[in-house]
Design an enzyme around this catalytic site. Sequence first.
Site, PDB file in Angstrom:
ATOM      1  N   LYS A 132       1.704   8.047   0.351  1.00 50.12           N
ATOM      2  CA  LYS A 132       2.134   8.135   1.749  1.00 50.12           C
ATOM      3  C   LYS A 132       3.512   8.788   1.833  1.00 50.12           C
ATOM      4  CE  LYS A 132      -0.081   3.857   3.399  1.00 50.12           C
ATOM      5  NZ  LYS A 132      -0.922   4.434   4.464  1.00 50.12           N
ATOM      6  N   ASP A 177       0.839  -1.198   0.000  1.00 49.78           N
ATOM      7  CA  ASP A 177       0.000   0.000   0.000  1.00 49.78           C
ATOM      8  C   ASP A 177       0.875   1.249   0.000  1.00 49.78           C
ATOM      9  OD1 ASP A 177      -1.844   1.992   0.348  1.00 49.78           O
ATOM     10  OD2 ASP A 177      -2.349   1.474   2.432  1.00 49.78           O
ATOM     11  N   ARG A 194     -10.855  -0.386   2.659  1.00 45.43           N
ATOM     12  CA  ARG A 194     -12.320  -0.462   2.696  1.00 45.43           C
ATOM     13  C   ARG A 194     -12.898  -0.627   1.294  1.00 45.43           C
ATOM     14  NH1 ARG A 194     -12.430   5.274   5.666  1.00 45.43           N
ATOM     15  NH2 ARG A 194     -10.409   4.469   6.304  1.00 45.43           N
ATOM     16  N   ASP A 205      -5.635   6.562  -0.421  1.00 46.01           N
ATOM     17  CA  ASP A 205      -4.950   5.768   0.612  1.00 46.01           C
ATOM     18  C   ASP A 205      -5.952   5.050   1.526  1.00 46.01           C
ATOM     19  OD1 ASP A 205      -2.865   4.696   1.989  1.00 46.01           O
ATOM     20  OD2 ASP A 205      -2.376   6.527   3.123  1.00 46.01           O
TER      21      ASP A 205
HETATM   22  N1  BES Z   1      -2.941   0.464   5.437  1.00 40.91           N
HETATM   23  C1  BES Z   1      -3.309   1.724   5.929  1.00 40.91           C
HETATM   24  C2  BES Z   1      -3.552   1.735   7.424  1.00 40.91           C
HETATM   25  C3  BES Z   1      -2.352   1.536   8.311  1.00 40.91           C
HETATM   26  C4  BES Z   1      -1.587   2.622   8.684  1.00 40.91           C
HETATM   27  C5  BES Z   1      -2.058   0.307   8.812  1.00 40.91           C
HETATM   28  C6  BES Z   1      -0.520   2.439   9.525  1.00 40.91           C
HETATM   29  C7  BES Z   1      -0.999   0.132   9.665  1.00 40.91           C
HETATM   30  C8  BES Z   1      -0.224   1.201  10.024  1.00 40.91           C
HETATM   31  C9  BES Z   1      -4.603   2.206   5.265  1.00 40.91           C
HETATM   32  O1  BES Z   1      -4.813   1.780   3.978  1.00 40.91           O
HETATM   33  C10 BES Z   1      -4.576   3.697   5.261  1.00 40.91           C
HETATM   34  O2  BES Z   1      -3.678   4.225   4.673  1.00 40.91           O
HETATM   35  N2  BES Z   1      -5.538   4.321   5.932  1.00 40.91           N
HETATM   36  C11 BES Z   1      -5.593   5.727   6.048  1.00 40.91           C
HETATM   37  C12 BES Z   1      -7.033   6.142   5.933  1.00 40.91           C
HETATM   38  C13 BES Z   1      -7.238   7.624   5.852  1.00 40.91           C
HETATM   39  C14 BES Z   1      -6.700   8.157   4.536  1.00 40.91           C
HETATM   40  C15 BES Z   1      -8.706   7.929   5.990  1.00 40.91           C
HETATM   41  C16 BES Z   1      -5.041   6.125   7.403  1.00 40.91           C
HETATM   42  O3  BES Z   1      -5.305   5.456   8.382  1.00 40.91           O
HETATM   43  O4  BES Z   1      -4.307   7.120   7.464  1.00 40.91           O
HETATM   44 ZN    ZN Z   2      -3.887  -0.074   3.463  1.00 39.28          ZN
HETATM   45 ZN    ZN Z   3      -3.874   3.043   2.517  1.00 37.44          ZN
END
Ligand code: BES
Ligand code: ZN
Ligand code: ZN
Length: 526
Positions: free
Chosen positions: A304, A297, A378, A374
């Site tokens: 990111k 990801d 979901r 990101d």
């Molecule tokens: N895979 C990430 C979540 C994650 C972050 C898991 C750090 C483990 C450690 C997920 O896909 C993500 O990036 N989520 C975002 C959502 C936001 C953009 C609403 C997040 O949590 O920042």
């Molecule tokens: Zn993710």
């Molecule tokens: Zn993500």
Amino acid sequence: MKLDTVEIKLEKSNLDHVATDLLIVFAAKKPSAKSSTKAESKSTKGSKAKTDAPKDNTVLIEGVSKSIHAKLQAATDSGSITGAAAEFVLFRDAHVGHAKHLAVIGLGEMKDFDTEALRQAMATAFTQAKAAKVKSLAFGMDSLPKSGIAADQLLQAATEGVGLASYSFSEFKTGKKDDGISSVLFVSNSKNKGHEKGLEMGRTIVECVNFSRWLGDRPGNRMTPTMLAEETEKAAKGTKLKVTVWDKAKIKSEKMGSFLSVSLGSSQDPRFIIMEYNGGGASKKPVCFVGKGLTFDSGGISIKPSGGMEEMKYDMCGGANVIGAMLAIAKLKLKVNVIGLVPTTENMPGPSANKPGDIVIARNGKTIEVNNTDAEGRLILNDALVYACEQNPAAIFDAATLTGAMVVALGNIHTGFFTRNDKLAAKVEAAAKSTGELVWRMPLTDFHVRDMKGTYADLSNISSGKGAGSATAAAFLEQFVEKEIPWAHFDIAGTGWHNGDRFPYNPRKGASGAMIRTFIELAQSV
Ligand code: BES
Ligand code: ZN
Ligand code: ZN
């Protein structure tokens, strides 16, 4: 794939007859005068023993020969051995019976003793023994103080502690490998059928958890969606687990438009892995497990920051752990019907990638604005959840490294879970307790649902409000689960991989296998 999981065997023997590099016996802490009963404290009141260095009667070491006791006497008298949890005391060249070295592992107070305490003690002992560079190891299982816990449960937890602690990810290190510990014996004088049963259960669970960890630990270029599907097919060979894999064209024709959209920025094709196991009666509804399988990801166009981005190879741990749980259920031949579903893809920026504002259509027809690429987990889980609902399941559980907010809320100790179903929540808590995994129920309400409404489509993939990022993500997923189907979502963002030494059976840095043991239990208790 070959994992360096250590071989564990049972041996019916007297401890003095076991030939081993290191013999380990257990010590428990007797309650201190302060915490003991009134009657006890009265009887020791004013006695000299209270002010002297602790005597051996504060330490409980049972079921060992006089010669072992004699070796340990000075150390228990002086307080070098207290029986405290995680205390490991090594006596090099002790030469008791046919053992070269002798060690004592502490269990803590017996009032707090449970299978998790044993799992942790075994893992600590194994890790310390490895550091002491021994090749063979024997545990004196009859030295475990009486606890009222059934023999099979004790042996299962002991096997898990050692087997999980023995895992390491070193396949890409070149040069001479340290062979480490090649044999572990659990020595007992009694022939208890429960011992065999517990050992077998433990071995299978260890094998499957370590397999999931390996899937998670492999980096993005060495565990692509295609490889993940192939490894699942390979691992299921010889079991009654049926594996079907959908390719990109099939995912598209099956109207999984949300899932498909996440894969479009990548040169790697997505896969939808379907695992089915029917060990229960034909009339029994299946339990569905769904796992997020992002083999990498990057964040996509909403990319990111680069610091720590390498950890996003673990973004498929939910999927890997569903695969591990399904394999274990099949290998244990449990009398249950289960379906495992893993949507797997990369999330990359690219000319065809989702762009902020794009609108995608999920399998149930709901439209979604992709306001942050990101928040992709979901967008792949939703289509899998719709498919799960079509299987007329008794319940659905999903596991996902879904939100950074979960790491902020609970760190890497507890897995946060979300459900509106109190009965299901009680089952989750009971299952987790019995397997020693830590879970914490989080809120999921209509407030969170409201925050996920879209401006131009039915839903937005990010919240319009501030905070509660894990709950709003759960609320988004909920929109793809039919109301009458019991469902719980596990956000393993903090627990899917381990950093540190909180759990001695987890690698210091690496995939943990979180929720596999709980899911195996839930398959049987729902
Ligand atoms: N895979 C990430 C979540 C994650 C972050 C898991 C750090 C483990 C450690 C997920 O896909 C993500 O990036 N989520 C975002 C959502 C936001 C953009 C609403 C997040 O949590 O920042
Ligand atoms: Zn993710
Ligand atoms: Zn993500």
